[in-house]
Scaffold this motif. Sequence first.
Motif, PDB file in Angstrom:
ATOM      1  N   MET A   1       0.839  -1.208   0.000  1.00  0.00           N
ATOM      2  CA  MET A   1       0.000   0.000   0.000  1.00  0.00           C
ATOM      3  C   MET A   1       0.866   1.246   0.000  1.00  0.00           C
ATOM      4  N   ASN A   2       1.987   1.220   0.765  1.00  0.00           N
ATOM      5  CA  ASN A   2       2.904   2.375   0.786  1.00  0.00           C
ATOM      6  C   ASN A   2       3.524   2.587  -0.583  1.00  0.00           C
ATOM      7  N   ASN A   3       3.935   1.484  -1.245  1.00  0.00           N
ATOM      8  CA  ASN A   3       4.548   1.624  -2.584  1.00  0.00           C
ATOM      9  C   ASN A   3       3.554   2.231  -3.584  1.00  0.00           C
ATOM     10  N   LEU A   4       2.282   1.768  -3.528  1.00  0.00           N
ATOM     11  CA  LEU A   4       1.267   2.311  -4.439  1.00  0.00           C
ATOM     12  C   LEU A   4       0.975   3.766  -4.122  1.00  0.00           C
ATOM     13  N   PHE A   5       0.942   4.085  -2.827  1.00  0.00           N
ATOM     14  CA  PHE A   5       0.699   5.462  -2.395  1.00  0.00           C
ATOM     15  C   PHE A   5       1.808   6.385  -2.885  1.00  0.00           C
ATOM     16  N   VAL A   6       3.069   5.933  -2.798  1.00  0.00           N
ATOM     17  CA  VAL A   6       4.207   6.736  -3.253  1.00  0.00           C
ATOM     18  C   VAL A   6       4.175   6.858  -4.780  1.00  0.00           C
ATOM     19  N   ASP A   7       3.779   5.775  -5.464  1.00  0.00           N
ATOM     20  CA  ASP A   7       3.727   5.833  -6.939  1.00  0.00           C
ATOM     21  C   ASP A   7       2.699   6.864  -7.410  1.00  0.00           C
ATOM     22  N   TYR A   8       1.526   6.852  -6.748  1.00  0.00           N
ATOM     23  CA  TYR A   8       0.506   7.871  -7.117  1.00  0.00           C
ATOM     24  C   TYR A   8       1.044   9.276  -6.900  1.00  0.00           C
ATOM     25  N   SER A   9       1.722   9.493  -5.790  1.00  0.00           N
ATOM     26  CA  SER A   9       2.246  10.838  -5.484  1.00  0.00           C
ATOM     27  C   SER A   9       3.319  11.239  -6.488  1.00  0.00           C
ATOM     28  N   ASN A  10       4.204  10.307  -6.853  1.00  0.00           N
ATOM     29  CA  ASN A  10       5.280  10.608  -7.802  1.00  0.00           C
ATOM     30  C   ASN A  10       4.725  10.871  -9.211  1.00  0.00           C
ATOM     31  N   VAL A  11       3.723  10.075  -9.623  1.00  0.00           N
ATOM     32  CA  VAL A  11       3.107  10.311 -10.954  1.00  0.00           C
ATOM     33  C   VAL A  11       2.482  11.685 -11.003  1.00  0.00           C
ATOM     34  N   ALA A  12       1.807  12.063  -9.874  1.00  0.00           N
ATOM     35  CA  ALA A  12       1.207  13.399  -9.812  1.00  0.00           C
ATOM     36  C   ALA A  12       2.279  14.464  -9.933  1.00  0.00           C
ATOM     37  N   ALA A  22      -4.406  18.765 -14.444  1.00  0.00           N
ATOM     38  CA  ALA A  22      -5.600  17.921 -14.360  1.00  0.00           C
ATOM     39  C   ALA A  22      -5.213  16.460 -14.104  1.00  0.00           C
ATOM     40  N   LEU A  23      -4.246  16.008 -14.877  1.00  0.00           N
ATOM     41  CA  LEU A  23      -3.802  14.626 -14.673  1.00  0.00           C
ATOM     42  C   LEU A  23      -3.121  14.472 -13.315  1.00  0.00           C
ATOM     43  N   GLY A  24      -2.354  15.482 -12.887  1.00  0.00           N
ATOM     44  CA  GLY A  24      -1.716  15.426 -11.572  1.00  0.00           C
ATOM     45  C   GLY A  24      -2.762  15.341 -10.465  1.00  0.00           C
ATOM     46  N   GLU A  25      -3.836  16.138 -10.618  1.00  0.00           N
ATOM     47  CA  GLU A  25      -4.891  16.119  -9.603  1.00  0.00           C
ATOM     48  C   GLU A  25      -5.562  14.745  -9.556  1.00  0.00           C
ATOM     49  N   LYS A  26      -5.677  14.106 -10.746  1.00  0.00           N
ATOM     50  CA  LYS A  26      -6.289  12.778 -10.801  1.00  0.00           C
ATOM     51  C   LYS A  26      -5.518  11.780  -9.938  1.00  0.00           C
ATOM     52  N   PHE A  27      -4.216  11.785 -10.040  1.00  0.00           N
ATOM     53  CA  PHE A  27      -3.421  10.826  -9.256  1.00  0.00           C
ATOM     54  C   PHE A  27      -3.330  11.237  -7.790  1.00  0.00           C
ATOM     55  N   ILE A  28      -3.472  12.557  -7.549  1.00  0.00           N
ATOM     56  CA  ILE A  28      -3.516  13.028  -6.160  1.00  0.00           C
ATOM     57  C   ILE A  28      -4.763  12.487  -5.476  1.00  0.00           C
ATOM     58  N   GLN A  29      -5.858  12.492  -6.229  1.00  0.00           N
ATOM     59  CA  GLN A  29      -7.099  11.979  -5.658  1.00  0.00           C
ATOM     60  C   GLN A  29      -7.000  10.470  -5.376  1.00  0.00           C
ATOM     61  N   LYS A  30      -6.337   9.740  -6.290  1.00  0.00           N
ATOM     62  CA  LYS A  30      -6.154   8.313  -6.059  1.00  0.00           C
ATOM     63  C   LYS A  30      -5.329   8.082  -4.778  1.00  0.00           C
ATOM     64  N   ALA A  31      -4.292   8.865  -4.631  1.00  0.00           N
ATOM     65  CA  ALA A  31      -3.452   8.723  -3.425  1.00  0.00           C
ATOM     66  C   ALA A  31      -4.257   9.087  -2.187  1.00  0.00           C
ATOM     67  N   SER A  32      -5.144  10.119  -2.302  1.00  0.00           N
ATOM     68  CA  SER A  32      -5.949  10.518  -1.146  1.00  0.00           C
ATOM     69  C   SER A  32      -6.921   9.415  -0.755  1.00  0.00           C
ATOM     70  N   LYS A  33      -7.554   8.757  -1.786  1.00  0.00           N
ATOM     71  CA  LYS A  33      -8.450   7.657  -1.480  1.00  0.00           C
ATOM     72  C   LYS A  33      -7.705   6.504  -0.776  1.00  0.00           C
ATOM     73  N   LEU A  34      -6.527   6.213  -1.287  1.00  0.00           N
ATOM     74  CA  LEU A  34      -5.724   5.129  -0.673  1.00  0.00           C
ATOM     75  C   LEU A  34      -5.341   5.480   0.766  1.00  0.00           C
ATOM     76  N   LYS A  35      -5.029   6.748   0.980  1.00  0.00           N
ATOM     77  CA  LYS A  35      -4.683   7.215   2.327  1.00  0.00           C
ATOM     78  C   LYS A  35      -5.891   7.134   3.242  1.00  0.00           C
ATOM     79  N   ALA A  36      -7.077   7.454   2.679  1.00  0.00           N
ATOM     80  CA  ALA A  36      -8.285   7.403   3.500  1.00  0.00           C
ATOM     81  C   ALA A  36      -8.650   5.957   3.844  1.00  0.00           C
ATOM     82  N   GLN A  37      -8.375   5.053   2.889  1.00  0.00           N
ATOM     83  CA  GLN A  37      -8.677   3.646   3.140  1.00  0.00           C
ATOM     84  C   GLN A  37      -7.737   3.019   4.189  1.00  0.00           C
ATOM     85  N   PHE A  38      -6.502   3.380   4.114  1.00  0.00           N
ATOM     86  CA  PHE A  38      -5.488   2.752   5.014  1.00  0.00           C
ATOM     87  C   PHE A  38      -4.670   3.852   5.705  1.00  0.00           C
TER      88      PHE A  38
END
Length: 356
Positions: A1-12, A22-38
């Motif tokens: 989960m940490n690796n995926l969270f870091v990947d989303y942040s780096n892609v953003a 716009a694309l950066g915000e998209k991956f930021i939102q994915k990272a935020s959802k992952l952070k909210a889940q775990f």
Amino acid sequence: MNNLFVDYSNVAAIYVSLNKPALGEKFIQKASKLKAQFPKLIFPNNEITFQNSLAAVYRLQGKDKAAIDVLNHLVQLQRGIYQSENTQAIAEMNALYQLQAKDQSIRILNENIKINKLQLQQNRLGLIISSLAVILLIIILFFLYYSFRQRRSRQEKEKVLLQQQLLRTQMEPHFIFNTLSAVQSFMRLDKKENAIKYLNRFSRLLRSNLELSRENLVPLNEELETLENYLILQQMRFEDAFHYQITQPEDQDLSAVMLPPMLIQPYVENAILHGINLETGDGSIDIQFALSADILRVTIKDSGKVNPDIPEITHRSLSGTISRERMQLLGKKASLQTTKDPTAGTTVTLLIPITY
């Protein structure tokens, strides 16, 4: 989960660098959802990467106030991480210091234990040496004391033997004097035959006494034979004015019983001369021997004076005095007891220590 969270942040962050918010915000939102889940699984350092990417997206979108708030939150987060790391480092250093201090204490304690063991071994060795020295000293003192006691006992024994020999040499002239008096009486009464018989038996008795006088101890059977010869001589001297009886121990090897020589004869002589009335011719001497362990019990009983009206004349016998002195030299086990009965005579009881 940490690796995926870091990947989303780096892609953003990559899309921000490409100027594609716009694309950066998209991956930021994915990272935020992952952070909210775990929320408990995200590491603080990865949270910093996420916050940097979020601030960059807000800046690119023109949301400066939101970007500043994120950066302030980022500063607080970094400060908390620093303080946490600093506190942890201090705790680790303190734990390490305490561990080193404990190791040092354990090392010092082990060294003290070794020193105490060495001191204990030295003390034990000193105690063993002292104990051995004390035991050796006690043994030497005991040996010296035992040697002194043995030498003193030997000297006392030699002294007693010399005194016994001296007293026996004093008795022999006394015995010879009485014999010569008897021979003189026979010669005066012109009884030459009796004098010859008397001298013949006396010569045998004297030879026996001379042989026994060389010994400190003699067998009981030889002492009995000498005593009986003496009684026969006294019967001849007083013309059978008395009779005697000797009771010997039964079932005993008398040749194995050893006692001082010429110790009983003076008391028999005293019984003959002072214990019976020689004028009547019916006097009696009863001599009994009994063995008990290492003691010879000798009982000499005379018939007593037949005429109680005749006053008793006190007579101090030289042989009796010498014999009493000899009895005293025989030790505590030896004893002499005299019992007088006006009607039954005198009983003398001797307890003589013997050897086998």
